[in-house]
Design a protein around this motif. Structure first.
Motif, PDB file in Angstrom:
ATOM      1  N   PRO A  29       0.812  -1.220   0.000  1.00 54.18           N
ATOM      2  CA  PRO A  29       0.000   0.000   0.000  1.00 54.18           C
ATOM      3  C   PRO A  29       0.848   1.274   0.000  1.00 54.18           C
ATOM      4  O   PRO A  29       0.482   2.259  -0.642  1.00 54.18           O
ATOM      5  N   VAL A  30       1.965   1.259   0.698  1.00 50.67           N
ATOM      6  CA  VAL A  30       2.813   2.443   0.759  1.00 50.67           C
ATOM      7  C   VAL A  30       3.422   2.728  -0.619  1.00 50.67           C
ATOM      8  O   VAL A  30       3.398   3.861  -1.106  1.00 50.67           O
ATOM      9  N   VAL A  31       3.935   1.710  -1.286  1.00 51.28           N
ATOM     10  CA  VAL A  31       4.522   1.883  -2.613  1.00 51.28           C
ATOM     11  C   VAL A  31       3.428   2.192  -3.640  1.00 51.28           C
ATOM     12  O   VAL A  31       3.630   2.990  -4.558  1.00 51.28           O
ATOM     13  N   ASP A  63      13.621  -0.744  -0.422  1.00 53.63           N
ATOM     14  CA  ASP A  63      13.482  -0.014   0.837  1.00 53.63           C
ATOM     15  C   ASP A  63      12.499  -0.809   1.692  1.00 53.63           C
ATOM     16  O   ASP A  63      11.291  -0.601   1.639  1.00 53.63           O
ATOM     17  N   VAL A  64      13.017  -1.749   2.469  1.00 50.63           N
ATOM     18  CA  VAL A  64      12.203  -2.732   3.187  1.00 50.63           C
ATOM     19  C   VAL A  64      11.137  -2.084   4.067  1.00 50.63           C
ATOM     20  O   VAL A  64      10.033  -2.606   4.180  1.00 50.63           O
ATOM     21  N   GLU A  65      11.442  -0.946   4.645  1.00 54.73           N
ATOM     22  CA  GLU A  65      10.451  -0.278   5.511  1.00 54.73           C
ATOM     23  C   GLU A  65       9.158   0.027   4.760  1.00 54.73           C
ATOM     24  O   GLU A  65       8.078   0.039   5.349  1.00 54.73           O
ATOM     25  N   LEU A  66       9.242   0.250   3.457  1.00 59.00           N
ATOM     26  CA  LEU A  66       8.060   0.591   2.660  1.00 59.00           C
ATOM     27  C   LEU A  66       7.286  -0.638   2.195  1.00 59.00           C
ATOM     28  O   LEU A  66       6.240  -0.506   1.559  1.00 59.00           O
ATOM     29  N   TRP A  67       7.783  -1.826   2.522  1.00 57.55           N
ATOM     30  CA  TRP A  67       7.162  -3.070   2.076  1.00 57.55           C
ATOM     31  C   TRP A  67       6.648  -3.908   3.249  1.00 57.55           C
ATOM     32  O   TRP A  67       6.332  -5.080   3.079  1.00 57.55           O
ATOM     33  N   ARG A  68       6.552  -3.340   4.425  1.00 59.20           N
ATOM     34  CA  ARG A  68       6.110  -4.092   5.608  1.00 59.20           C
ATOM     35  C   ARG A  68       4.629  -4.432   5.522  1.00 59.20           C
ATOM     36  O   ARG A  68       3.848  -3.742   4.878  1.00 59.20           O
ATOM     37  N   GLY A  69       4.264  -5.491   6.238  1.00 60.11           N
ATOM     38  CA  GLY A  69       2.877  -5.934   6.293  1.00 60.11           C
ATOM     39  C   GLY A  69       1.995  -4.945   7.021  1.00 60.11           C
ATOM     40  O   GLY A  69       2.480  -4.012   7.673  1.00 60.11           O
ATOM     41  N   PRO A  70       0.686  -5.125   6.947  1.00 60.73           N
ATOM     42  CA  PRO A  70      -0.255  -4.158   7.511  1.00 60.73           C
ATOM     43  C   PRO A  70      -0.111  -3.964   9.020  1.00 60.73           C
ATOM     44  O   PRO A  70      -0.382  -2.874   9.524  1.00 60.73           O
ATOM     45  N   ASP A  71       0.323  -4.966   9.742  1.00 66.21           N
ATOM     46  CA  ASP A  71       0.477  -4.836  11.189  1.00 66.21           C
ATOM     47  C   ASP A  71       1.851  -4.316  11.590  1.00 66.21           C
ATOM     48  O   ASP A  71       2.103  -4.066  12.763  1.00 66.21           O
ATOM     49  N   GLN A  72       2.760  -4.173  10.612  1.00 70.43           N
ATOM     50  CA  GLN A  72       4.132  -3.773  10.928  1.00 70.43           C
ATOM     51  C   GLN A  72       4.516  -2.420  10.351  1.00 70.43           C
ATOM     52  O   GLN A  72       5.546  -1.875  10.701  1.00 70.43           O
ATOM     53  N   SER A  73       3.699  -1.870   9.467  1.00 66.48           N
ATOM     54  CA  SER A  73       4.053  -0.616   8.806  1.00 66.48           C
ATOM     55  C   SER A  73       3.970   0.555   9.769  1.00 66.48           C
ATOM     56  O   SER A  73       3.026   0.672  10.551  1.00 66.48           O
ATOM     57  N   ILE A 101       4.321   3.618   8.385  1.00 62.89           N
ATOM     58  CA  ILE A 101       4.003   4.707   7.463  1.00 62.89           C
ATOM     59  C   ILE A 101       2.543   4.571   7.044  1.00 62.89           C
ATOM     60  O   ILE A 101       2.120   3.522   6.551  1.00 62.89           O
ATOM     61  N   THR A 102       1.787   5.629   7.238  1.00 65.48           N
ATOM     62  CA  THR A 102       0.377   5.636   6.861  1.00 65.48           C
ATOM     63  C   THR A 102       0.219   6.426   5.572  1.00 65.48           C
ATOM     64  O   THR A 102       0.776   7.515   5.426  1.00 65.48           O
ATOM     65  N   VAL A 103      -0.538   5.855   4.637  1.00 64.27           N
ATOM     66  CA  VAL A 103      -0.832   6.530   3.371  1.00 64.27           C
ATOM     67  C   VAL A 103      -2.337   6.531   3.156  1.00 64.27           C
ATOM     68  O   VAL A 103      -3.075   5.806   3.812  1.00 64.27           O
ATOM     69  N   GLY A 104      -2.772   7.343   2.181  1.00 62.64           N
ATOM     70  CA  GLY A 104      -4.197   7.508   1.924  1.00 62.64           C
ATOM     71  C   GLY A 104      -4.907   6.240   1.483  1.00 62.64           C
ATOM     72  O   GLY A 104      -5.966   5.908   1.994  1.00 62.64           O
ATOM     73  N   ALA A 105      -4.352   5.516   0.540  1.00 63.61           N
ATOM     74  CA  ALA A 105      -4.993   4.313   0.005  1.00 63.61           C
ATOM     75  C   ALA A 105      -4.371   3.080   0.652  1.00 63.61           C
ATOM     76  O   ALA A 105      -3.187   2.836   0.497  1.00 63.61           O
ATOM     77  N   LEU A 106      -5.175   2.326   1.364  1.00 59.95           N
ATOM     78  CA  LEU A 106      -4.639   1.139   2.055  1.00 59.95           C
ATOM     79  C   LEU A 106      -5.047  -0.139   1.334  1.00 59.95           C
ATOM     80  O   LEU A 106      -5.708  -1.003   1.890  1.00 59.95           O
ATOM     81  N   THR A 107      -4.673  -0.270   0.089  1.00 59.02           N
ATOM     82  CA  THR A 107      -5.016  -1.454  -0.685  1.00 59.02           C
ATOM     83  C   THR A 107      -3.841  -2.408  -0.744  1.00 59.02           C
ATOM     84  O   THR A 107      -2.685  -2.007  -0.718  1.00 59.02           O
ATOM     85  N   TRP A 108      -4.155  -3.685  -0.828  1.00 61.60           N
ATOM     86  CA  TRP A 108      -3.161  -4.713  -1.122  1.00 61.60           C
ATOM     87  C   TRP A 108      -3.574  -5.315  -2.452  1.00 61.60           C
ATOM     88  O   TRP A 108      -4.662  -5.851  -2.585  1.00 61.60           O
TER      89      TRP A 108
END
Length: 170
Positions: free
Chosen positions: A66-68, A126-136, A138-145
């Motif tokens: 979702p972050v990417v 950039d592994v931080e931007l690829w974390r799972g929903p419970d580990q992220s 970073i919050t972004v507008g669209a939370l889609t997987w």
């Protein structure tokens, strides 16, 4: 003894002119009030690396986090820039197939496969931007997987441009 050449790491920012990159980063910032320029730049860079990887591996079952995906959305909003980028990358267009927001589709294997495919294409992950929903963090507008639409399918669709009439196929 076998030796191999060192892997060259590609800078995804180099896929755009600095002004273009800044414009896309600004779109990420506009969609996410309170986000830092650094995070927005990292998101934009990972989105570029993801799109370049998708263009180079059209059959791969990969999907953005979702972050990417937030960065990919920003790229798509710059329609002319995005179309020209896709043309350079794959002589076609990397389509974004949206899904309804639902975090339940998270597939850690898909995320791992995507990161490995990007790394094998020569892009930094950039592994931080690829974390799972419970580990992220970073919050972004669209939370889609994004998820593949069935066996061996991918949310990435490459549409090659037709050859001009009268040109022989390569």
């Amino acid at each position: 003894m076998t030796t191999s050449a060192p892997m060259i790491v590609k800078d995804p920012r180099a896929l755009l002119e600095p002004e273009q990159f800044a414009d896309v980063r600004a779109t990420v910032l506009d969609a996410n009030p309170g986000m830092t320029e650094d995070i927005a730049g990292r998101i934009t860079a990972q989105a570029l690396a993801f799109v370049a990887t998708a263009a180079a591996h059209p059959g791969a079952s990969i999907a953005p986090s979702p972050v990417v995906d937030e960065g990919w959305h920003a790229l798509v909003l710059h329609t002319q820039l995005y179309a020209e980028l896709c043309e350079r990358l794959c002589n076609g267009f990397v389509h974004h197939v949206p899904e309804r927001p639902d975090g339940s589709e998270y597939d850690p294997d898909l995320t791992t496969r995507t990161m490995l495919t990007m790394a094998s294409a020569g892009y930094p992950v950039d592994v931080e931007l690829w974390r799972g929903p419970d580990q992220s963090t970073i919050t972004v507008g669209a939370l889609t997987w994004h998820t593949p639409n069935g066996p061996n399918c991918t949310p990435i669709i490459i549409t090659p441009k037709p050859k001009p009439k009268g040109m022989a196929p390569e």
